[in-house]
Design a protein around this motif. Structure first.
Motif, short mmCIF file in Angstrom:
data_model
loop_
_atom_site.label_atom_id
_atom_site.label_comp_id
_atom_site.label_asym_id
_atom_site.label_seq_id
_atom_site.Cartn_x
_atom_site.Cartn_y
_atom_site.Cartn_z
N UNK A 45 9.07 5.97 -10.36
CA UNK A 45 10.14 6.21 -9.64
C UNK A 45 10.24 6.22 -8.08
N UNK A 46 9.09 6.39 -7.20
CA UNK A 46 9.35 5.72 -6.26
C UNK A 46 7.43 5.09 -6.29
N UNK A 47 7.95 4.07 -5.00
CA UNK A 47 7.15 3.02 -4.18
C UNK A 47 6.97 3.35 -2.98
N UNK A 48 5.52 2.50 -3.17
CA UNK A 48 5.39 2.97 -1.74
C UNK A 48 5.32 1.53 -0.64
N UNK A 49 5.46 1.20 0.18
CA UNK A 49 5.62 -0.58 0.89
C UNK A 49 4.56 0.27 2.60
N UNK A 50 3.56 -0.43 2.35
CA UNK A 50 2.99 -0.06 3.70
C UNK A 50 2.58 -1.59 4.09
N UNK A 51 2.06 -1.14 5.95
CA UNK A 51 1.42 -2.39 6.51
C UNK A 51 0.56 -2.83 6.14
N UNK A 52 -1.00 -2.52 5.32
CA UNK A 52 -1.66 -3.11 4.70
C UNK A 52 -1.71 -4.32 4.09
N UNK A 53 0.07 -4.32 3.56
CA UNK A 53 -0.61 -5.10 2.03
C UNK A 53 0.07 -6.38 3.73
N UNK A 91 -3.67 -3.22 13.32
CA UNK A 91 -3.23 -4.05 15.12
C UNK A 91 -1.73 -4.78 14.17
N UNK A 92 -0.74 -3.65 14.03
CA UNK A 92 0.05 -4.19 13.56
C UNK A 92 1.34 -5.63 14.66
N UNK A 93 0.81 -5.11 15.66
CA UNK A 93 0.97 -6.40 16.41
C UNK A 93 0.72 -7.50 16.38
N UNK A 94 -0.18 -7.65 15.43
CA UNK A 94 -1.17 -9.40 15.47
C UNK A 94 -0.89 -9.62 13.79
N UNK A 95 -0.66 -8.85 12.80
CA UNK A 95 -0.40 -8.97 11.69
C UNK A 95 0.04 -10.68 11.33
N UNK A 96 1.05 -11.19 11.96
CA UNK A 96 1.81 -12.04 11.08
C UNK A 96 2.57 -13.28 12.77
N UNK A 97 0.59 -12.49 14.09
CA UNK A 97 0.67 -14.05 14.42
C UNK A 97 -0.60 -14.97 14.00
N UNK A 132 14.83 -1.16 -6.56
CA UNK A 132 13.24 -1.98 -6.96
C UNK A 132 14.24 -3.32 -6.10
N UNK A 133 14.85 -4.15 -6.44
CA UNK A 133 15.41 -5.31 -5.75
C UNK A 133 15.38 -5.07 -4.07
N UNK A 134 15.45 -3.94 -3.48
CA UNK A 134 15.33 -3.83 -2.20
C UNK A 134 13.60 -3.55 -1.86
N UNK A 135 12.48 -3.87 -2.52
CA UNK A 135 11.20 -3.87 -1.73
C UNK A 135 11.13 -4.55 -1.03
N UNK A 136 10.89 -5.87 -1.04
CA UNK A 136 10.36 -6.76 -0.42
C UNK A 136 11.47 -6.65 1.07
N UNK A 137 11.99 -6.31 0.92
CA UNK A 137 13.50 -6.09 1.91
C UNK A 137 12.66 -4.88 2.97
N UNK A 138 12.40 -3.70 2.09
CA UNK A 138 11.72 -2.32 2.40
C UNK A 138 10.42 -3.09 3.47
N UNK A 139 9.58 -3.97 3.18
CA UNK A 139 8.66 -3.86 3.22
C UNK A 139 8.64 -4.73 5.17
N UNK A 140 9.51 -5.91 4.78
CA UNK A 140 9.67 -6.67 6.08
C UNK A 140 10.26 -5.47 7.21
N UNK A 141 11.08 -4.60 6.85
CA UNK A 141 11.55 -3.45 7.81
C UNK A 141 10.08 -2.97 8.56
N UNK A 142 8.83 -3.12 7.73
CA UNK A 142 7.95 -2.46 9.12
C UNK A 142 7.64 -2.96 9.79
N UNK A 143 7.92 -4.95 9.72
CA UNK A 143 7.11 -5.19 11.28
C UNK A 143 8.78 -5.21 12.29
#
Length: 332
Positions: free
Chosen positions: A42-50, A245-251, A309-320
């Motif tokens: 019913x609920x799922x988490x998205x987190x930067x460590x992923x 160190x979220x500022x560097x995760x996508x370097x 559920x369709x919006x899970x990737x979008x929610x994850x990308x919003x973290x950055x």
């Protein structure tokens, strides 16, 4: 035959992930075996460590595999059980997120009481989010009564928890950084003594203004210029709990370390990284000390909810992009 709708890793990202790195699939689930339960999430988490798990690199947790389902913390309802430990209708927390239905061994699920707190709290402040903040402050950073503490990413899930818990543990002053004026005000409303917008530039200068007598403790969620600023303003025997160190995760290139790291020698600083898996033994202590403060409203929390559920990737990308305040969850 029960089916599940699940997100799989379609490809590994180069730099910042995109929607093309994910693929939604239907899959059949086998019949339950003894000791297993079927959960409708019913609920799922998205987190930067992923983000780190999307790379094919050795780390403290195994990477996601191409064409295999993604995983993460989720909450759901037991719809079928072949375990004496759970009945149909029980609400559980587990690690088979990013999908509509999951089959798992009963010993990989944990019952939660949604009469005591809303389900989303168990993905955040009463779950790994709160425990991460507590561990970083206590066992890792050894926060002392009277410390001046600096928390980066202070409007995020872990940061907002860390600042409030630091006050409860006796910090004399808590300073936060956030990415918008609205988030700065939110952080102050949580009880932080001061906060600044790092997007205004000169993080070190803003921290120095907020902490003219220096800092003793830094909870690092950001790395980069924030860690460098903290080193600039540390008092002798300052301590860093290096959570992320979220500022560097996508370097895409090599990340630049703090240019002033040599100050750690003269200031006798301690910089200690940590991952929660090494501190799970502190969960009971956390529940005993901090959970009552959440339940009575002394510690508050914010949840950003995305639908479907369709919006899970979008929610994850919003973290950055920093669009969330507090914990980001997806209501399935």
């Amino acid at each position: 035959m029960t089916t599940t709708t699940q997100w799989v890793l379609a490809s590994r990202p180069e730099g910042t992930p995109t929607a093309e790195n994910f693929r939604l699939e239907e899959a059949e689930l086998p019949a339950l075996e003894d000791g297993q339960i079927l959960v409708e999430n019913t609920l799922a988490s998205v987190d930067p460590y992923m983000r780190g798990r999307m790379n094919d690199a050795k780390s403290y947790i195994e990477p996601f595999q191409i064409d295999q389902p993604l995983t993460g913390t989720a909450i759901g309802t037991v719809t079928e059980s072949r375990s004496e430990h759970f009945q149909v209708g029980d609400t559980v927390r587990h690690f088979q997120g990013w999908r509509s239905h999951a089959i798992l061994p009963a010993d990989k699920a944990e019952a939660i009481d949604t009469n005591a707190a809303p389900a989303e709290a168990y993905l955040g402040i009463l779950g790994t989010t709160g425990l991460t903040a507590y561990v970083g402050l206590t066992a890792v950073g050894e926060l002392k009564e009277g410390d001046v503490a600096f928390i980066s990413g202070a409007a995020g899930a872990v940061g907002s928890a860390a600042g409030q818990i630091a006050k409860q543990l006796g910090a004399s002053r808590v300073i936060g950084s956030a990415g918008t004026p609205e988030k700065v005000e939110y952080v102050k409303d949580l009880g932080f003594d001061d906060a600044f917008n790092y997007k205004d530039g000169d993080v070190s200068g803003q921290l120095g203004k907020a902490a003219p007598e220096g800092i003793d403790f830094y909870f690092d969620n950001v790395g980069g210029d924030h860690l460098e600023a903290a080193i600039d303003h540390f008092n002798t025997f300052g301590r860093v709990a290096m959570c992320g160190a979220i500022s560097q995760y996508n370097d895409r290139g090599k990340a630049t370390g703090p240019r002033n790291l040599f100050q750690a020698v003269g200031k006798c600083l301690t910089l200690r990284g940590f991952v929660l898996g090494q501190y799970r033994h502190l969960d009971q202590e956390f529940q005993e000390r901090i959970a009552p403060l959440v339940l009575d409203g002394s510690i508050t929390y914010e949840t950003t909810v995305r639908e479907g559920l369709d919006n899970m990737p979008g929610a994850f990308l919003e973290l950055f992009e920093g669009t969330n305040t507090g914990k980001m969850v997806v209501k399935l």
